[in-house]
Scaffold this motif. Structure first.
Motif, PDB file in Angstrom:
ATOM      1  N   PRO A   1      44.362  39.419  56.537  1.00 45.02           N
ATOM      2  CA  PRO A   1      44.277  39.791  55.127  1.00 45.02           C
ATOM      3  C   PRO A   1      45.601  40.300  54.552  1.00 45.02           C
ATOM      4  CG  PRO A   1      43.302  41.502  56.488  1.00 45.02           C
ATOM      5  CD  PRO A   1      43.628  40.361  57.409  1.00 45.02           C
ATOM      6  N   VAL A   2      46.518  40.720  55.452  1.00 46.05           N
ATOM      7  CA  VAL A   2      47.807  41.256  55.015  1.00 46.05           C
ATOM      8  C   VAL A   2      48.921  40.465  55.685  1.00 46.05           C
ATOM      9  CG1 VAL A   2      49.334  43.266  54.965  1.00 46.05           C
ATOM     10  CG2 VAL A   2      46.864  43.568  54.704  1.00 46.05           C
ATOM     11  N   LEU A   3      49.880  40.049  54.896  1.00 46.83           N
ATOM     12  CA  LEU A   3      51.019  39.291  55.404  1.00 46.83           C
ATOM     13  C   LEU A   3      52.302  40.048  55.079  1.00 46.83           C
ATOM     14  CD1 LEU A   3      51.882  36.628  56.777  1.00 46.83           C
ATOM     15  CD2 LEU A   3      52.006  35.610  54.492  1.00 46.83           C
ATOM     16  N   ILE A   4      53.156  40.199  56.084  1.00 48.09           N
ATOM     17  CA  ILE A   4      54.434  40.877  55.902  1.00 48.09           C
ATOM     18  C   ILE A   4      55.547  39.876  56.196  1.00 48.09           C
ATOM     19  CG2 ILE A   4      55.925  42.772  56.647  1.00 48.09           C
ATOM     20  CD1 ILE A   4      53.418  44.278  57.537  1.00 48.09           C
ATOM     21  N   LEU A   5      56.364  39.599  55.192  1.00 45.09           N
ATOM     22  CA  LEU A   5      57.461  38.652  55.333  1.00 45.09           C
ATOM     23  C   LEU A   5      58.779  39.393  55.165  1.00 45.09           C
ATOM     24  CD1 LEU A   5      56.137  35.635  53.203  1.00 45.09           C
ATOM     25  CD2 LEU A   5      55.759  36.146  55.623  1.00 45.09           C
ATOM     26  N   ASP A   6      59.574  39.413  56.220  1.00 48.57           N
ATOM     27  CA  ASP A   6      60.855  40.122  56.215  1.00 48.57           C
ATOM     28  C   ASP A   6      61.976  39.110  55.980  1.00 48.57           C
ATOM     29  OD1 ASP A   6      62.770  42.069  56.430  1.00 48.57           O
ATOM     30  OD2 ASP A   6      62.695  42.185  58.619  1.00 48.57           O
ATOM     31  N   GLU A   7      62.450  39.058  54.738  1.00 46.90           N
ATOM     32  CA  GLU A   7      63.511  38.136  54.332  1.00 46.90           C
ATOM     33  C   GLU A   7      63.223  36.714  54.815  1.00 46.90           C
ATOM     34  OE1 GLU A   7      67.483  39.531  54.836  1.00 46.90           O
ATOM     35  OE2 GLU A   7      66.971  41.605  54.377  1.00 46.90           O
ATOM     36  N   PRO A   8      62.127  36.115  54.332  1.00 46.91           N
ATOM     37  CA  PRO A   8      61.676  34.836  54.874  1.00 46.91           C
ATOM     38  C   PRO A   8      62.578  33.655  54.570  1.00 46.91           C
ATOM     39  CG  PRO A   8      60.408  35.401  52.934  1.00 46.91           C
ATOM     40  CD  PRO A   8      61.239  36.605  53.265  1.00 46.91           C
ATOM     41  N   THR A   9      63.469  33.765  53.588  1.00 48.30           N
ATOM     42  CA  THR A   9      64.302  32.613  53.237  1.00 48.30           C
ATOM     43  C   THR A   9      65.778  32.829  53.548  1.00 48.30           C
ATOM     44  OG1 THR A   9      64.612  33.360  50.951  1.00 48.30           O
ATOM     45  CG2 THR A   9      62.700  31.973  51.406  1.00 48.30           C
TER      46      THR A   9
ATOM     47  N   GLN B   1      63.160  26.844  48.096  1.00 48.76           N
ATOM     48  CA  GLN B   1      62.147  26.536  47.086  1.00 48.76           C
ATOM     49  C   GLN B   1      60.851  26.076  47.728  1.00 48.76           C
ATOM     50  OE1 GLN B   1      63.989  23.762  44.408  1.00 48.76           O
ATOM     51  NE2 GLN B   1      65.375  25.291  43.528  1.00 48.76           N
ATOM     52  N   GLN B   2      60.935  25.350  48.841  1.00 51.86           N
ATOM     53  CA  GLN B   2      59.723  24.946  49.556  1.00 51.86           C
ATOM     54  C   GLN B   2      58.973  26.173  50.082  1.00 51.86           C
ATOM     55  OE1 GLN B   2      61.425  22.253  52.483  1.00 51.86           O
ATOM     56  NE2 GLN B   2      60.786  20.457  51.308  1.00 51.86           N
ATOM     57  N   MET B   3      59.716  27.133  50.614  1.00 47.60           N
ATOM     58  CA  MET B   3      59.085  28.358  51.111  1.00 47.60           C
ATOM     59  C   MET B   3      58.436  29.130  49.972  1.00 47.60           C
ATOM     60  SD  MET B   3      59.033  28.936  54.363  1.00 47.60           S
ATOM     61  CE  MET B   3      58.945  30.716  54.527  1.00 47.60           C
ATOM     62  N   TRP B   4      59.098  29.175  48.829  1.00 48.93           N
ATOM     63  CA  TRP B   4      58.520  29.871  47.680  1.00 48.93           C
ATOM     64  C   TRP B   4      57.200  29.239  47.276  1.00 48.93           C
ATOM     65  CZ3 TRP B   4      63.614  30.122  44.333  1.00 48.93           C
ATOM     66  CH2 TRP B   4      64.440  31.110  44.871  1.00 48.93           C
ATOM     67  N   ALA B   5      57.143  27.914  47.301  1.00 54.68           N
ATOM     68  CA  ALA B   5      55.899  27.219  46.938  1.00 54.68           C
ATOM     69  C   ALA B   5      54.783  27.577  47.910  1.00 54.68           C
ATOM     70  CB  ALA B   5      56.130  25.710  46.914  1.00 54.68           C
ATOM     71  N   VAL B   6      55.102  27.631  49.206  1.00 51.90           N
ATOM     72  CA  VAL B   6      54.110  27.992  50.221  1.00 51.90           C
ATOM     73  C   VAL B   6      53.613  29.412  49.991  1.00 51.90           C
ATOM     74  CG1 VAL B   6      53.794  28.487  52.673  1.00 51.90           C
ATOM     75  CG2 VAL B   6      54.957  26.389  51.972  1.00 51.90           C
ATOM     76  N   ILE B   7      54.543  30.338  49.721  1.00 50.47           N
ATOM     77  CA  ILE B   7      54.178  31.742  49.522  1.00 50.47           C
ATOM     78  C   ILE B   7      53.298  31.897  48.280  1.00 50.47           C
ATOM     79  CG2 ILE B   7      55.091  34.038  48.975  1.00 50.47           C
ATOM     80  CD1 ILE B   7      57.555  33.273  50.712  1.00 50.47           C
ATOM     81  N   ARG B   8      53.618  31.176  47.214  1.00 45.86           N
ATOM     82  CA  ARG B   8      52.791  31.249  45.997  1.00 45.86           C
ATOM     83  C   ARG B   8      51.368  30.768  46.278  1.00 45.86           C
ATOM     84  NH1 ARG B   8      57.555  29.506  43.124  1.00 45.86           N
ATOM     85  NH2 ARG B   8      56.824  27.350  43.299  1.00 45.86           N
ATOM     86  N   ASP B   9      51.252  29.716  47.090  1.00 40.52           N
ATOM     87  CA  ASP B   9      49.914  29.218  47.444  1.00 40.52           C
ATOM     88  C   ASP B   9      49.117  30.270  48.214  1.00 40.52           C
ATOM     89  OD1 ASP B   9      50.339  26.811  46.216  1.00 40.52           O
ATOM     90  OD2 ASP B   9      50.884  25.744  48.050  1.00 40.52           O
ATOM     91  N   LEU B  10      49.794  30.964  49.141  1.00 39.89           N
ATOM     92  CA  LEU B  10      49.110  31.997  49.921  1.00 39.89           C
ATOM     93  C   LEU B  10      48.605  33.116  49.013  1.00 39.89           C
ATOM     94  CD1 LEU B  10      51.569  32.294  52.950  1.00 39.89           C
ATOM     95  CD2 LEU B  10      49.299  31.259  52.962  1.00 39.89           C
ATOM     96  N   VAL B  11      49.439  33.519  48.085  1.00 40.91           N
ATOM     97  CA  VAL B  11      49.069  34.605  47.179  1.00 40.91           C
ATOM     98  C   VAL B  11      47.906  34.178  46.288  1.00 40.91           C
ATOM     99  CG1 VAL B  11      49.871  36.054  45.275  1.00 40.91           C
ATOM    100  CG2 VAL B  11      51.370  35.626  47.235  1.00 40.91           C
ATOM    101  N   SER B  12      47.915  32.929  45.841  1.00 39.48           N
ATOM    102  CA  SER B  12      46.821  32.450  44.985  1.00 39.48           C
ATOM    103  C   SER B  12      45.491  32.441  45.722  1.00 39.48           C
ATOM    104  CB  SER B  12      47.139  31.042  44.466  1.00 39.48           C
ATOM    105  OG  SER B  12      47.132  30.093  45.521  1.00 39.48           O
TER     106      SER B  12
ATOM    107  N   LEU C   1      49.833  32.992  60.226  1.00 41.61           N
ATOM    108  CA  LEU C   1      48.567  32.824  59.520  1.00 41.61           C
ATOM    109  C   LEU C   1      47.453  32.279  60.394  1.00 41.61           C
ATOM    110  CD1 LEU C   1      49.960  31.262  56.233  1.00 41.61           C
ATOM    111  CD2 LEU C   1      49.096  33.577  56.525  1.00 41.61           C
ATOM    112  N   VAL C   2      47.735  32.057  61.680  1.00 41.84           N
ATOM    113  CA  VAL C   2      46.738  31.461  62.567  1.00 41.84           C
ATOM    114  C   VAL C   2      45.432  32.247  62.547  1.00 41.84           C
ATOM    115  CG1 VAL C   2      46.163  30.996  64.979  1.00 41.84           C
ATOM    116  CG2 VAL C   2      48.373  30.271  64.063  1.00 41.84           C
ATOM    117  N   ALA C   3      45.523  33.573  62.603  1.00 45.57           N
ATOM    118  CA  ALA C   3      44.320  34.421  62.666  1.00 45.57           C
ATOM    119  C   ALA C   3      43.767  34.769  61.287  1.00 45.57           C
ATOM    120  CB  ALA C   3      44.626  35.699  63.444  1.00 45.57           C
TER     121      ALA C   3
END
Length: 328
Positions: free
Chosen positions: A155-163, A172-183, A150-152
Motif C-alpha cells: 500500500p506504500v511505495l518509497i522511491l529514493d531518487e528513482p530517475t 519520462q517513461q518512469m514518470w508515466a509509470v509512477i503516475r499510473d501507480l498513483v492513479s 510492487l510484487v507484493a
C-alpha cells in the motif's frame, strides 16, 4: 483519509555530522509527497529510517499504522522500496528477478510466476523478460527494479531518487509509470533532486536542507513565495554578461543571478513583467549587447529553492556528501 506515513522529530547523527535534525513528515493515504533537496540534505537517511534500514537517534515514525521501531517486519510487509540504484541480479532474466522476489515473499511458484508476468507487461518489459537483466538499458533496469518493489502489492511505495542517472526519454517513461501507480491509489514518498520531477508528480512538497524541513506546500504555493515573474536573457558574448546584469538590475526585485556557463542572466520582477522586459531589451540594444535568447516566465521550483537556500537544488556541499556516504 488516514496518514500512511507519519514521522515526528526524526534525528540521526553520524559522529560529528547531523544527517537529520528534527524532521517531520506526513503523507496522507493515496497521495504523493515529494521530499526535495540537494545531495547530502538527508533525504536518503529519512528513507532508510522509514524503511527500517536505520534506527533514528530521536523521534518516532509510523508507516501504514505500524511503528518502525516496535514492528520493523510489519513495516516491511507493507512497503515497496526502490533505491537510487537498481537492485536487480544481472545474471537472472527479468522474469526470474521478479519471480524470485515473489518467492521471497512466500508466494507459491505459480502465484509468483503469474505476478512476474503481469508486472513485465505493466512495465513494458515483456519482450525483454526472458533476457538476462545485464543486457538491459539503464531505464529498463530501473523499471524492473520498480516492478520488484510492487510484487507484493504494497500500500506504500518509497522511491529514493528513482530517475537519477537516466536519460530524458527514460526519465519520462518512469514518470508515466509512477503516475499510473498513483492513479491506482498507491501512497508514495518520492525523494528527488530534480525539481521538475517534484513539480510534475507530487501533491505536496517538503523542501529539506541540512536535515531540516525548510518549506512545505504544493508546487504552486511554493512558487508563490518567490512572487512575480522572471526575466531571463542569454548573451551571445560572455564578455558582455556584466552589461546584461547591469541592465536587469534596473528593473529587478532582489538580486540578479548570472550563470557564465550558460551566458544567462535572470532577474525577478514584481509586476508589469512585459513592460520591464521591453525596458531591458531597449537598454541592451542601445548598449550593443547581442542576445541569443530572451524570455519572461513564471517562477519555477528552482527559483524557490534558490530563494530558500541561496543555492541550486542539485548543488553538492561537502558536509552533505559526507552525510549520505556514511549513511550508505
Amino acid at each position: 483519509m488516514s496518514d500512511m506515513i507519519r514521522a515526528t522529530g526524526l534525528v540521526k547523527r553520524y559522529k560529528n555530522t547531523t544527517a537529520l535534525a528534527g524532521l517531520d513528515l506526513i503523507v496522507p493515504e493515496g497521495t504523493v509527497l515529494g521530499l526535495l533537496g540537494p545531495n547530502g540534505a538527508g533525504k536518503t537517511t529519512a528513507v532508510r529510517i522509514l524503511a527500517t534500514l536505520l534506527q533514528p537517534d530521536e523521534g518516532t515514525a509510523e508507516v501504514a499504522g505500524v511503528d518502525v521501531l516496535a514492528d520493523p517486519m510489519g513495516v516491511r510487509a507493507r512497503i515497496g522500496l526502490s533505491g537510487q540504484y537498481a537492485a536487480v541480479d544481472e545474471h537472472l532474466t527479468g522474469f526470474e528477478n521478479l519471480e524470485m522476489v515473489g518467492r521471497l515473499y512466500g508466494m507459491s511458484r505459480q502465484t509468483a510466476s503469474a505476478r512476474a508476468r503481469a508486472l513485465l507487461e505493466r512495465f513494458d518489459l515483456v519482450e525483454a523478460g526472458d533476457r538476462p537483466s545485464k543486457t538491459y538499458s539503464g531505464g529498463m533496469r530501473r523499471r524492473l527494479d520498480l516492478a520488484g518493489a510492487l510484487v507484493a502489492e504494497p500500500p506504500v511505495l518509497i522511491l529514493d531518487e528513482p530517475t537519477t542517472g537516466l536519460d530524458p526519454r527514460s526519465r519520462q517513461q518512469m514518470w508515466a509509470v509512477i503516475r499510473d501507480l498513483v492513479s491506482d491509489g498507491t501512497t508514495l514518498l518520492l525523494t528527488t533532486q530534480y525539481l521538475e520531477e517534484a513539480d510534475l508528480l507530487a501533491d505536496d512538497i517538503v523542501v529539506i536542507d541540512h536535515g531540516r524541513a525548510i518549506a512545505q506546500g504544493t508546487a504552486d504555493e511554493l512558487k508563490s513565495r518567490t512572487g512575480g515573474e522572471r526575466i531571463e536573457v542569454v548573451v551571445a558574448d560572455v564578455a558582455r554578461l556584466d552589461d546584461a546584469v547591469r541592465a536587469l538590475a534596473v528593473v529587478a526585485h532582489g538580486e540578479v543571478q548570472a550563470d557564465p556557463a550558460r551566458r544567462s542572466v535572470t532577474a525577478a520582477v514584481e509586476d508589469d513583467g512585459a513592460y520591464r522586459l521591453m525596458r531591458v531589451l531597449q537598454a541592451l540594444s542601445d548598449d550593443g549587447v547581442e542576445l541569443l535568447d530572451v524570455g519572461l516566465r513564471r517562477p519555477t521550483l528552482d527559483d524557490v529553492f534558490l530563494t530558500l537556500t541561496g543555492r541550486v537544488a542539485e548543488g553538492d556541499d561537502a558536509a552533505g556528501s559526507t552525510t549520505e556516504e556514511v549513511s550508505a
